[in-house]
Design an enzyme around this catalytic site. Structure first.
Site, PDB file in Angstrom:
ATOM      1  N   LEU A  43     -13.632 -17.116  52.356  1.00 48.82           N
ATOM      2  CA  LEU A  43     -13.052 -15.787  52.474  1.00 48.82           C
ATOM      3  C   LEU A  43     -12.425 -15.434  51.137  1.00 48.82           C
ATOM      4  O   LEU A  43     -11.917 -16.309  50.422  1.00 48.82           O
ATOM      5  CB  LEU A  43     -11.983 -15.748  53.571  1.00 48.82           C
ATOM      6  CG  LEU A  43     -12.427 -16.057  55.006  1.00 48.82           C
ATOM      7  CD1 LEU A  43     -11.214 -16.112  55.928  1.00 48.82           C
ATOM      8  CD2 LEU A  43     -13.418 -15.011  55.501  1.00 48.82           C
ATOM      9  N   ASP A  44     -12.426 -14.151  50.794  1.00 52.56           N
ATOM     10  CA  ASP A  44     -11.760 -13.713  49.569  1.00 52.56           C
ATOM     11  C   ASP A  44     -10.284 -14.080  49.611  1.00 52.56           C
ATOM     12  O   ASP A  44      -9.682 -14.205  50.686  1.00 52.56           O
ATOM     13  CB  ASP A  44     -11.883 -12.196  49.412  1.00 52.56           C
ATOM     14  CG  ASP A  44     -13.300 -11.748  49.121  1.00 52.56           C
ATOM     15  OD1 ASP A  44     -14.136 -12.594  48.748  1.00 52.56           O
ATOM     16  OD2 ASP A  44     -13.573 -10.539  49.273  1.00 52.56           O
ATOM     17  N   LYS A  45      -9.701 -14.191  48.440  1.00 50.63           N
ATOM     18  CA  LYS A  45      -8.286 -14.540  48.337  1.00 50.63           C
ATOM     19  C   LYS A  45      -7.410 -13.613  49.171  1.00 50.63           C
ATOM     20  O   LYS A  45      -6.486 -14.055  49.855  1.00 50.63           O
ATOM     21  CB  LYS A  45      -7.853 -14.494  46.864  1.00 50.63           C
ATOM     22  CG  LYS A  45      -6.385 -14.831  46.620  1.00 50.63           C
ATOM     23  CD  LYS A  45      -6.056 -14.794  45.130  1.00 50.63           C
ATOM     24  CE  LYS A  45      -4.578 -15.102  44.897  1.00 50.63           C
ATOM     25  NZ  LYS A  45      -4.240 -15.087  43.449  1.00 50.63           N
ATOM     26  N   THR A  47      -8.141 -11.900  51.830  1.00 49.07           N
ATOM     27  CA  THR A  47      -8.515 -11.791  53.241  1.00 49.07           C
ATOM     28  C   THR A  47      -7.858 -12.889  54.050  1.00 49.07           C
ATOM     29  O   THR A  47      -7.848 -14.052  53.638  1.00 49.07           O
ATOM     30  CB  THR A  47     -10.044 -11.887  53.398  1.00 49.07           C
ATOM     31  OG1 THR A  47     -10.662 -10.904  52.574  1.00 49.07           O
ATOM     32  CG2 THR A  47     -10.459 -11.677  54.841  1.00 49.07           C
ATOM     33  N   ARG A 149     -16.504  -5.331  51.459  1.00 48.22           N
ATOM     34  CA  ARG A 149     -15.760  -4.468  50.550  1.00 48.22           C
ATOM     35  C   ARG A 149     -16.698  -3.527  49.802  1.00 48.22           C
ATOM     36  O   ARG A 149     -16.430  -2.326  49.662  1.00 48.22           O
ATOM     37  CB  ARG A 149     -14.963  -5.326  49.565  1.00 48.22           C
ATOM     38  CG  ARG A 149     -13.877  -6.148  50.246  1.00 48.22           C
ATOM     39  CD  ARG A 149     -13.346  -7.263  49.368  1.00 48.22           C
ATOM     40  NE  ARG A 149     -12.747  -6.759  48.146  1.00 48.22           N
ATOM     41  CZ  ARG A 149     -12.243  -7.557  47.192  1.00 48.22           C
ATOM     42  NH1 ARG A 149     -12.289  -8.872  47.330  1.00 48.22           N
ATOM     43  NH2 ARG A 149     -11.714  -7.027  46.113  1.00 48.22           N
TER      44      ARG A 149
END
Length: 235
Positions: A43-45, A47, A149
């Protein structure tokens, strides 16, 4: 396998792209349970939400294969700009962020559903009398980096708080209103085959729209309660 709740602002593992960061899910989880873990997705930082890791190499191979053949159903919640469509199918190929300009784009597909919408009387942009936003459910069927995104930006409904793909003035307006600067994207549910016997299981973050279960254990739930408390008009 082990499922966990990833906080916003934590990296899944060390990376040279964010050399100053000191909090990593892989290392923290390894220390917490006392054994090695194997990341199978990320997961993105910014998120928060459900993340799965394997506990041994055979499970890691099985889970990675399930993600690769799109046998994993992923559901995300996002706060976005404007009134998103009730239903949208975004079939828009994406080139990797670090790929050269001539590199071919890769197939990318996301289903978007609007859960609720609102219009606030205060303008975030002087060109308009008010500010509109939507709460959406995003279901990516492929796994490109920053896919949700980038796809929401592609349909002109960027995620609030997205510094890369969103709008800076709007992000700052929402940060002031909500009292918090963050990416409003949440990994809500994962449905996947168990790596041992293949049975389908569903992993749920515990976040509940339109209410949050209050046990005081997960600060991100309190973050999202600020969003859920807005005057939404449900679909």
């Amino acid at each position: 396998m082990v499922a966990l709740y990833k906080p916003a602002s934590w990296l899944v593992h060390r990376t040279g792209l964010d050399a100053g960061e000191t909090r990593f899910v892989v290392q923290a989880l390894r220390d917490q349970i006392g054994q090695h873990v194997y990341p199978v997705h990320r997961l993105d930082k910014g998120t928060c939400g459900v993340l799965v890791m394997a506990l041994h190499p055979a499970a890691a191979r099985a889970l990675a294969e399930a993600f690769a053949r799109h046998a994993v159903r992923k559901q995300y919640l996002a706060l976005v700009r404007g009134w998103a469509p009730l239903q949208a199918e975004v079939d828009h190929p994406l080139r990797p962020d670090d790929a050269p300009p001539h590199a071919p784009a890769q197939p990318a597909h996301t289903l978007v559903s609007r859960l609720a919408r609102l219009e606030l009387p205060e303008p975030s942009d002087p060109r308009f009398a008010g500010t509109r936003a939507s709460l959406v459910l995003a279901q990516p069927t492929t796994g490109r980096r920053h896919q949700i995104r980038r796809h929401l930006k592609h349909i002109a409904h960027p995620i609030i708080g997205d510094a890369t793909h969103g709008k800076g003035p709007l992000n700052r307006w929402w940060a002031e209103r909500l009292g918090l600067q963050r990416l409003w994207l949440h990994a809500w549910r994962l449905e996947l085959p168990h790596p041992q016997d293949g049975r389908r299981i569903t992993l749920d973050s515990g976040l509940r729209w339109p209410q949050v279960a209050h046990d005081g254990g997960i600060p991100s739930w309190l973050d999202w309660q600020r969003v859920f408390a807005l005057p939404w008009e449900e679909v």
